[in-house]
Design a protein around this motif. Structure first.
Motif, PDB file in Angstrom:
ATOM      1  N   ASP A 257      46.688  33.624  33.522  1.00 13.12           N
ATOM      2  CA  ASP A 257      45.284  33.465  33.870  1.00 13.12           C
ATOM      3  C   ASP A 257      44.445  33.386  32.612  1.00 13.12           C
ATOM      4  OD1 ASP A 257      44.745  36.148  33.037  1.00 13.12           O
ATOM      5  OD2 ASP A 257      45.016  36.917  35.046  1.00 13.12           O
TER       6      ASP A 257
ATOM      7  N   LEU B 286      41.063  44.102  41.528  1.00  9.34           N
ATOM      8  CA  LEU B 286      41.653  43.117  42.433  1.00  9.34           C
ATOM      9  C   LEU B 286      43.009  43.592  42.949  1.00  9.34           C
ATOM     10  CD1 LEU B 286      41.402  40.326  43.733  1.00  9.34           C
ATOM     11  CD2 LEU B 286      42.472  39.365  41.688  1.00  9.34           C
ATOM     12  N   TYR B 287      43.798  44.173  42.069  1.00  5.64           N
ATOM     13  CA  TYR B 287      45.138  44.632  42.443  1.00  5.64           C
ATOM     14  C   TYR B 287      45.083  45.551  43.661  1.00  5.64           C
ATOM     15  CZ  TYR B 287      49.548  47.144  42.328  1.00  5.64           C
ATOM     16  OH  TYR B 287      50.747  47.701  42.684  1.00  5.64           O
TER      17      TYR B 287
ATOM     18  N   PHE C 212      38.014  42.970  38.134  1.00  3.66           N
ATOM     19  CA  PHE C 212      38.039  41.538  38.401  1.00  3.66           C
ATOM     20  C   PHE C 212      37.301  41.156  39.678  1.00  3.66           C
ATOM     21  CE2 PHE C 212      40.839  41.144  34.941  1.00  3.66           C
ATOM     22  CZ  PHE C 212      40.850  39.803  34.601  1.00  3.66           C
TER      23      PHE C 212
ATOM     24  N   ASP D 298      50.760  43.566  37.170  1.00  2.39           N
ATOM     25  CA  ASP D 298      49.599  43.100  37.943  1.00  2.39           C
ATOM     26  C   ASP D 298      48.511  44.166  37.995  1.00  2.39           C
ATOM     27  OD1 ASP D 298      50.762  40.662  38.493  1.00  2.39           O
ATOM     28  OD2 ASP D 298      51.416  41.224  40.510  1.00  2.39           O
TER      29      ASP D 298
ATOM     30  N   ASN E  55      44.902  43.252  36.396  1.00  2.00           N
ATOM     31  CA  ASN E  55      43.880  42.875  37.370  1.00  2.00           C
ATOM     32  C   ASN E  55      43.195  44.071  38.020  1.00  2.00           C
ATOM     33  OD1 ASN E  55      44.359  39.943  37.303  1.00  2.00           O
ATOM     34  ND2 ASN E  55      46.387  40.553  37.995  1.00  2.00           N
TER      35      ASN E  55
END
Length: 177
Positions: free
Chosen positions: A37, A102-103, A61, A95, A99
């Motif tokens: 990303d 968001l995760y 995020f 992850d 993130n």
């Protein structure tokens, strides 16, 4: 990698290019080969112009109401997840670290599925993806297709043998479906 051109205004009020090059926050994942990303831009609720609003990874995020986050996401082929060398626990930890905010929205019992309190504009810029919605509804997407994601439960899938990239703008929303 993407080229990012950012404009601004100089001391005399003329429009100028203030940044031209790769986004300063670009990441290649280690535990999910091919997943990457790049954070393109963000705005806070004031939406005041700035010459650099992204110079380090975000603390969250998921933008709050009135804020935006613009980024590209490259999805590896789905076969990455079925490869015997793929380590789902290491990928999940990565992850989570990459993130924040968001995760936590991803569903443990439905890999990839999530609902974020955002309205998103997504454009497929490379490859092919499938947008998965509730009840197994799927929408095949190719280069140039645009998705307006209205705070609904979804997942992005790459069923092909090649990476696929989207450019996405997440806009914080005050209401979640």
């Amino acid at each position: 990698m993407q080229r990012r051109v950012v404009t601004g205004v100089d001391e005399s009020g003329k429009s100028i290019v203030v940044k031209d090059g790769q986004p300063p926050v670009s990441r290649n994942y280690v535990h999910t080969p091919g997943f990457a990303d790049a954070l393109i831009w963000r705005t806070d609720a004031s939406v005041a112009p700035a010459t650099e609003s992204v110079d380090r990874p975000l603390a969250c995020f998921v933008p709050s109401a009135g804020e935006t986050v613009a980024l590209t996401i490259t999805f590896p082929p789905g076969t990455v997840y079925t490869d015997p060398a793929f380590d789902p626990e290491a990928a999940s930890s990565e992850d989570q670290a990459m993130n924040p905010g968001l995760y936590e929205l991803f569903e443990a019992d439905a890999p990839g599925m999530h609902t974020s309190p955002t309205v998103d504009y997504a454009v497929v810029t490379h490859g092919e993806l499938v947008l998965e919605l509730d009840d197994g509804v799927t929408v095949p997407l190719t280069v140039g297709d645009i998705v307006v994601q209205n705070a609904t439960r979804h997942a992005w899938r790459n069923p092909t043998d090649a990476p696929a990239t989207i450019f996405i703008v997440l806009m914080g929303s005050a209401v979640v479906n």
